[in-house]
Write a protein that holds these residues in place. Structure first.
Motif, PDB file in Angstrom:
ATOM      1  N   SER A 533       0.856  -1.188   0.000  1.00 44.17           N
ATOM      2  CA  SER A 533       0.000   0.000   0.000  1.00 44.17           C
ATOM      3  C   SER A 533       0.884   1.226   0.000  1.00 44.17           C
ATOM      4  CB  SER A 533      -0.910   0.007   1.220  1.00 44.17           C
ATOM      5  OG  SER A 533      -1.668   1.201   1.272  1.00 44.17           O
ATOM      6  N   GLY A 534       0.540   2.198  -0.866  1.00 42.37           N
ATOM      7  CA  GLY A 534       1.326   3.430  -0.902  1.00 42.37           C
ATOM      8  C   GLY A 534       1.085   4.194  -2.181  1.00 42.37           C
ATOM      9  N   THR A 535       1.909   5.226  -2.408  1.00 44.18           N
ATOM     10  CA  THR A 535       1.808   5.995  -3.641  1.00 44.18           C
ATOM     11  C   THR A 535       2.567   5.293  -4.751  1.00 44.18           C
ATOM     12  OG1 THR A 535       3.796   7.293  -3.182  1.00 44.18           O
ATOM     13  CG2 THR A 535       1.689   8.123  -2.298  1.00 44.18           C
ATOM     14  N   HIS A 536       2.366   5.775  -5.951  1.00 45.78           N
ATOM     15  CA  HIS A 536       3.039   5.203  -7.113  1.00 45.78           C
ATOM     16  C   HIS A 536       4.555   5.235  -6.933  1.00 45.78           C
ATOM     17  CE1 HIS A 536       4.065   4.472 -11.317  1.00 45.78           C
ATOM     18  NE2 HIS A 536       4.745   5.620 -11.339  1.00 45.78           N
ATOM     19  N   ASP A 537       5.086   6.368  -6.551  1.00 48.24           N
ATOM     20  CA  ASP A 537       6.549   6.489  -6.422  1.00 48.24           C
ATOM     21  C   ASP A 537       7.080   5.624  -5.286  1.00 48.24           C
ATOM     22  OD1 ASP A 537       6.619   8.254  -8.544  1.00 48.24           O
ATOM     23  OD2 ASP A 537       6.432  10.028  -7.269  1.00 48.24           O
ATOM     24  N   ASP A 538       6.370   5.602  -4.156  1.00 47.31           N
ATOM     25  CA  ASP A 538       6.818   4.788  -3.023  1.00 47.31           C
ATOM     26  C   ASP A 538       6.848   3.308  -3.373  1.00 47.31           C
ATOM     27  OD1 ASP A 538       7.079   7.054  -1.499  1.00 47.31           O
ATOM     28  OD2 ASP A 538       5.120   6.837  -0.514  1.00 47.31           O
ATOM     29  N   LEU A 539       5.827   2.847  -4.074  1.00 43.53           N
ATOM     30  CA  LEU A 539       5.770   1.427  -4.414  1.00 43.53           C
ATOM     31  C   LEU A 539       6.808   1.045  -5.455  1.00 43.53           C
ATOM     32  CD1 LEU A 539       1.886   0.891  -4.532  1.00 43.53           C
ATOM     33  CD2 LEU A 539       3.459   0.245  -2.711  1.00 43.53           C
ATOM     34  N   LEU A 540       7.094   1.961  -6.375  1.00 46.22           N
ATOM     35  CA  LEU A 540       8.158   1.692  -7.335  1.00 46.22           C
ATOM     36  C   LEU A 540       9.501   1.570  -6.626  1.00 46.22           C
ATOM     37  CD1 LEU A 540       7.543   3.854 -10.552  1.00 46.22           C
ATOM     38  CD2 LEU A 540       7.398   1.381 -10.303  1.00 46.22           C
ATOM     39  N   ALA A 541       9.702   2.457  -5.652  1.00 47.48           N
ATOM     40  CA  ALA A 541      10.980   2.455  -4.935  1.00 47.48           C
ATOM     41  C   ALA A 541      11.155   1.200  -4.084  1.00 47.48           C
ATOM     42  CB  ALA A 541      11.070   3.699  -4.047  1.00 47.48           C
ATOM     43  N   SER A 542      10.040   0.576  -3.662  1.00 47.53           N
ATOM     44  CA  SER A 542      10.159  -0.611  -2.805  1.00 47.53           C
ATOM     45  C   SER A 542      10.681  -1.814  -3.554  1.00 47.53           C
ATOM     46  CB  SER A 542       8.792  -0.951  -2.212  1.00 47.53           C
ATOM     47  OG  SER A 542       7.917  -1.448  -3.220  1.00 47.53           O
ATOM     48  N   GLY A 543      10.513  -1.823  -4.871  1.00 51.14           N
ATOM     49  CA  GLY A 543      11.020  -2.925  -5.683  1.00 51.14           C
ATOM     50  C   GLY A 543      10.278  -4.237  -5.500  1.00 51.14           C
ATOM     51  N   MET A 544       9.067  -4.190  -4.964  1.00 50.80           N
ATOM     52  CA  MET A 544       8.319  -5.428  -4.710  1.00 50.80           C
ATOM     53  C   MET A 544       7.315  -5.696  -5.841  1.00 50.80           C
ATOM     54  SD  MET A 544       7.884  -4.949  -0.579  1.00 50.80           S
ATOM     55  CE  MET A 544       7.063  -6.535  -0.369  1.00 50.80           C
ATOM     56  N   MET A 545       6.170  -6.255  -5.522  1.00 52.26           N
ATOM     57  CA  MET A 545       5.249  -6.728  -6.558  1.00 52.26           C
ATOM     58  C   MET A 545       4.812  -5.608  -7.495  1.00 52.26           C
ATOM     59  SD  MET A 545       1.646  -8.789  -6.366  1.00 52.26           S
ATOM     60  CE  MET A 545       2.471 -10.375  -6.409  1.00 52.26           C
ATOM     61  N   TYR A 546       4.450  -4.442  -6.943  1.00 51.51           N
ATOM     62  CA  TYR A 546       3.994  -3.362  -7.801  1.00 51.51           C
ATOM     63  C   TYR A 546       5.070  -2.983  -8.811  1.00 51.51           C
ATOM     64  CZ  TYR A 546       2.234   1.149  -9.370  1.00 51.51           C
ATOM     65  OH  TYR A 546       1.798   2.192 -10.158  1.00 51.51           O
ATOM     66  N   ALA A 547       6.310  -2.933  -8.348  1.00 48.23           N
ATOM     67  CA  ALA A 547       7.406  -2.591  -9.260  1.00 48.23           C
ATOM     68  C   ALA A 547       7.521  -3.632 -10.370  1.00 48.23           C
ATOM     69  CB  ALA A 547       8.717  -2.484  -8.473  1.00 48.23           C
ATOM     70  N   ARG A 548       7.334  -4.911 -10.013  1.00 47.97           N
ATOM     71  CA  ARG A 548       7.408  -5.956 -11.038  1.00 47.97           C
ATOM     72  C   ARG A 548       6.255  -5.832 -12.029  1.00 47.97           C
ATOM     73  NH1 ARG A 548       8.589  -9.078  -6.440  1.00 47.97           N
ATOM     74  NH2 ARG A 548       6.532 -10.099  -6.505  1.00 47.97           N
ATOM     75  N   LEU A 549       5.040  -5.548 -11.506  1.00 46.15           N
ATOM     76  CA  LEU A 549       3.906  -5.336 -12.403  1.00 46.15           C
ATOM     77  C   LEU A 549       4.133  -4.149 -13.321  1.00 46.15           C
ATOM     78  CD1 LEU A 549       0.912  -5.907  -9.938  1.00 46.15           C
ATOM     79  CD2 LEU A 549       1.640  -7.421 -11.791  1.00 46.15           C
ATOM     80  N   TYR A 550       4.716  -3.118 -12.746  1.00 42.46           N
ATOM     81  CA  TYR A 550       5.018  -1.927 -13.542  1.00 42.46           C
ATOM     82  C   TYR A 550       5.963  -2.270 -14.676  1.00 42.46           C
ATOM     83  CZ  TYR A 550       6.852   2.666 -14.760  1.00 42.46           C
ATOM     84  OH  TYR A 550       7.247   3.780 -15.447  1.00 42.46           O
ATOM     85  N   GLU A 551       7.009  -3.019 -14.340  1.00 42.84           N
ATOM     86  CA  GLU A 551       7.981  -3.398 -15.372  1.00 42.84           C
ATOM     87  C   GLU A 551       7.320  -4.203 -16.476  1.00 42.84           C
ATOM     88  OE1 GLU A 551      11.140  -2.591 -15.723  1.00 42.84           O
ATOM     89  OE2 GLU A 551      11.131  -1.349 -13.922  1.00 42.84           O
ATOM     90  N   MET A 552       6.439  -5.137 -16.076  1.00 43.72           N
ATOM     91  CA  MET A 552       5.809  -6.033 -17.063  1.00 43.72           C
ATOM     92  C   MET A 552       4.715  -5.352 -17.872  1.00 43.72           C
ATOM     93  SD  MET A 552       5.499  -9.719 -15.143  1.00 43.72           S
ATOM     94  CE  MET A 552       4.561  -9.076 -13.763  1.00 43.72           C
ATOM     95  N   GLN A 553       3.910  -4.542 -17.196  1.00 50.63           N
ATOM     96  CA  GLN A 553       2.695  -4.052 -17.836  1.00 50.63           C
ATOM     97  C   GLN A 553       2.768  -2.612 -18.304  1.00 50.63           C
ATOM     98  OE1 GLN A 553      -0.719  -4.778 -15.358  1.00 50.63           O
ATOM     99  NE2 GLN A 553       0.016  -6.777 -14.707  1.00 50.63           N
ATOM    100  N   PHE A 554       3.546  -1.792 -17.639  1.00 54.73           N
ATOM    101  CA  PHE A 554       3.427  -0.362 -17.871  1.00 54.73           C
ATOM    102  C   PHE A 554       4.621   0.280 -18.579  1.00 54.73           C
ATOM    103  CE2 PHE A 554       0.878  -0.829 -13.805  1.00 54.73           C
ATOM    104  CZ  PHE A 554      -0.275  -1.057 -14.508  1.00 54.73           C
ATOM    105  N   ARG A 555       5.781  -0.375 -18.591  1.00 56.14           N
ATOM    106  CA  ARG A 555       6.933   0.262 -19.215  1.00 56.14           C
ATOM    107  C   ARG A 555       6.686   0.513 -20.684  1.00 56.14           C
ATOM    108  NH1 ARG A 555      12.877  -1.615 -17.806  1.00 56.14           N
ATOM    109  NH2 ARG A 555      12.326  -0.299 -16.032  1.00 56.14           N
ATOM    110  N   LYS A 556       6.050  -0.453 -21.365  1.00 53.25           N
ATOM    111  CA  LYS A 556       5.750  -0.288 -22.781  1.00 53.25           C
ATOM    112  C   LYS A 556       4.855   0.925 -23.007  1.00 53.25           C
ATOM    113  CE  LYS A 556       3.957  -2.708 -26.824  1.00 53.25           C
ATOM    114  NZ  LYS A 556       3.073  -1.625 -27.225  1.00 53.25           N
ATOM    115  N   THR A 557       3.917   1.159 -22.081  1.00 54.32           N
ATOM    116  CA  THR A 557       3.047   2.325 -22.207  1.00 54.32           C
ATOM    117  C   THR A 557       3.850   3.614 -22.134  1.00 54.32           C
ATOM    118  OG1 THR A 557       1.259   1.088 -21.165  1.00 54.32           O
ATOM    119  CG2 THR A 557       1.028   3.470 -21.237  1.00 54.32           C
ATOM    120  N   ASP A 558       4.792   3.676 -21.168  1.00 56.80           N
ATOM    121  CA  ASP A 558       5.635   4.859 -21.051  1.00 56.80           C
ATOM    122  C   ASP A 558       6.480   5.058 -22.300  1.00 56.80           C
ATOM    123  OD1 ASP A 558       4.708   5.621 -18.642  1.00 56.80           O
ATOM    124  OD2 ASP A 558       6.395   4.876 -17.456  1.00 56.80           O
TER     125      ASP A 558
END
Length: 566
Positions: A533-558
């Protein structure tokens, strides 16, 4: 009931035929011309009176049966609408449709056809038997001997008809299922060139329905000649014994009595066939009524307490406290989920498929009750709140928008039928839908077609958002509202969502990065639990599940966004 009274009158007048036949034959034998004239005029008058009452009985009883069918249809539909979503998980659409479109007409048509006969048949039979006893008790006993055989045959046929009728209902339900499924999935069928496969599947189910119908036809077809054979046997016995009584000079028995007795026997035989048909029809009705009333007897598991809390306009505070949930198979979908959403706050739910995101959203408007824990709105357990007032304060924009047949105006004001034209237009403007609506030939009067298929996905979604804006809910649920749209449509819908979310408590099931960035807080679910639980930036910095989902699902969007910016 006037119709039943008319049926009784018709039966009584019909039962008099045997007595009249006796008097006419006796008048002929005695050469009584005046008596014969009076009888002729009386019979003519009797048939006129009978015709008037016959018309009245048919009209009045048909009207009553049609009203009954209307009320049954309305009751079935209203009850289906009142049942919770859990009820529909293991029900086929065709099964529910056939209860309204097949079972109700079966009950109505069958009862309408047999109600009159169930009154007139027994009355005529009893009156005819009494008349037969008056004329000759010896011949009446001769006729009565065949009654046990008749009863046994009708009972056996009735049992077979009930089984056959149940099979007919089930087979036509299968036909309805296939028809509904293939019409809804016609695009998929055509894309796989599976038209012939589906046609063959439909033919197979249709053939099974045909076989089921013919099984009931065989029962009915066999019953009719069997009953006629019994009736003819009785007729022949009466003719033989009555002739014997006359030729032997039996006192008190004349040609007129024999003619009247034969008419009465014929009426008893006809009544017997009628009662046999009624028995078969009742078995058919039982099979249809069994399914229909099983549906009507289904109870909702979402019960309201006496004197529930009624929300006028809630603040929009949402709380989950140690919530667990499982569907009918018992597999846990949510486990010990706890979080709070403050009024006006936007929270995103993120996680892999099957993590429980949609289930969380379904518990807020009480589409389901949790199997453990408490879901609260404004501090009130939703199980203590009037369901109607709770859902009146919640707006939902789903991933796949369903528009109803009608025009655009009707769909926008679906949640507020009393909305004015200005309110509808302002909602469309806020949803960035007014421009494309105005460009349509009929504007807001444009028909949307079945499920809104005449409009694009982005247009349907913006109409759904306009519908939510017009409803003006305090709590907003966005269930991946932009995930199925192209980039251009997503941009327009996203702008509309920003307007919709202002000042409202929002729970969004997030799929695209652009949606998540509108959230003040992100909850990450995995295996039915909140793992981050947290903000987008905090969860990215944690390097846990959200960061992995971001890498898989959202990097292409960026990356795509960067290329478009360049």
């Amino acid at each position: 009931m006037p119709g039943l009274f008319c049926a009784v009158v018709v039966a009584c007048l019909t039962a008099a035929y045997g007595l009249l036949a006796r008097e006419v034959i006796n008048a002929i034998n005695a050469g009584q011309d005046k008596q014969l004239t009076r009888l002729g005029l009386f019979i003519l008058l009797l048939f006129v009176v009978k015709g008037v009452f016959a018309f009245a009985q048919t009209f009045l009883i048909s009207d009553a049966m049609q009203k009954m069918a209307r009320d049954l249809r309305n009751a079935a539909y209203t009850h289906i609408q009142s049942l919770p979503l859990r009820f529909f998980e293991d029900k086929r659409t065709g099964q529910l449709m056939s209860s309204v479109t097949l079972d109700v007409p079966t009950i109505q048509e069958s009862l309408q056809a047999t109600l009159i006969e169930s009154i007139t048949g027994p009355i005529i039979a009893v009156a005819a038997i009494i008349l037969m006893f008056v004329m000759s008790w010896q011949m009446t006993l001769l006729v009565v001997l065949v009654v046990p055989l008749y009863v046994w045959i009708v009972q056996a046929a009735g049992k077979r008809m009930r089984v056959a009728s149940r099979q007919i209902q089930e087979r036509f339900q299968d036909v309805s299922d296939v028809l509904q499924e293939t019409i809804a999935g016609v695009r998929v069928i055509k894309s796989f060139t599976a038209e012939e496969i589906e046609s063959q599947r439909f033919r197979e189910h249709s053939q099974e329905a045909h076989r089921a119908v013919m099984r009931s036809v065989r029962v009915r077809a066999a019953l009719q000649p069997t009953i006629e054979l019994i009736s003819t046997t009785s007729f022949v016995l009466v003719l033989w014994f009555g002739g014997y009584l006359i030729t032997s000079g039996h006192s008190g028995f004349s040609f007129g009595a024999l003619a009247g007795f034969l008419v009465a026997v014929n009426q008893v035989g006809a009544a017997g066939k009628t009662i046999g048909n009624i028995k078969l029809t009742v078995r058919r009705v039982e099979a249809a009524a069994e399914r229909l009333f099983k549906l009507l007897d289904t109870k909702s598991d979402l019960l309201e307490i006496p004197n529930p809390v009624v929300f006028d306009r809630c603040r929009g505070e949402v709380s989950f406290e140690r919530v667990s949930f499982s569907y009918t198979d018992g597999t846990p979908v949510l486990q010990d989920v706890s979080f709070e959403v403050n009024p006006g706050e936007a929270v995103a739910l993120v996680g892999p498929s099957g993590a429980g995101k949609t289930t969380v959203a379904n518990l807020v408007p009480r589409f389901y009750d949790p199997t453990g824990g408490t879901v609260s709105v404004d501090g009130h357990d939703v199980r203590t709140v009037q369901i109607r007032s709770l859902r009146r304060n919640i707006g939902i924009v789903p991933q796949e928008t369903l528009l109803f047949s009608g025009n655009i105006r009707d769909n926008i004001r679906y949640g507020r039928p009393e909305a004015t034209e200005d309110e509808i237009r302002n909602a469309a403007i806020a949803a960035h839908a007014h421009i494309f609506i105005s460009e349509l030939p009929a504007g807001y009067d444009t028909p949307v077609g079945e499920r809104g298929l005449t409009l694009s996905g982005g247009q349907r979604q913006r109409i759904a958002i306009a519908r939510a804006i017009l409803k003006n809910p305090r709590i907003l649920i966005l269930d991946e509202a932009t995930s199925s749209l192209d980039t251009e449509s997503e941009t327009a819908v996203q702008d509309a969502l920003v307007t919709l979310m202002k000042g409202r408590t929002t729970i969004m099931i997030a799929h695209r990065l652009s949606t998540i960035r509108n959230a003040g807080r992100i909850l990450v679910l995995d295996g039915g639990r909140i793992v981050e639980s947290g903000t987008h930036d905090d969860l990215l910095a944690s390097g846990m599940m959200y960061a992995r989902l971001y890498e898989m699902q959202f990097r292409k969007t960026d990356a795509d966004d960067s290329e478009q910016g360049d």
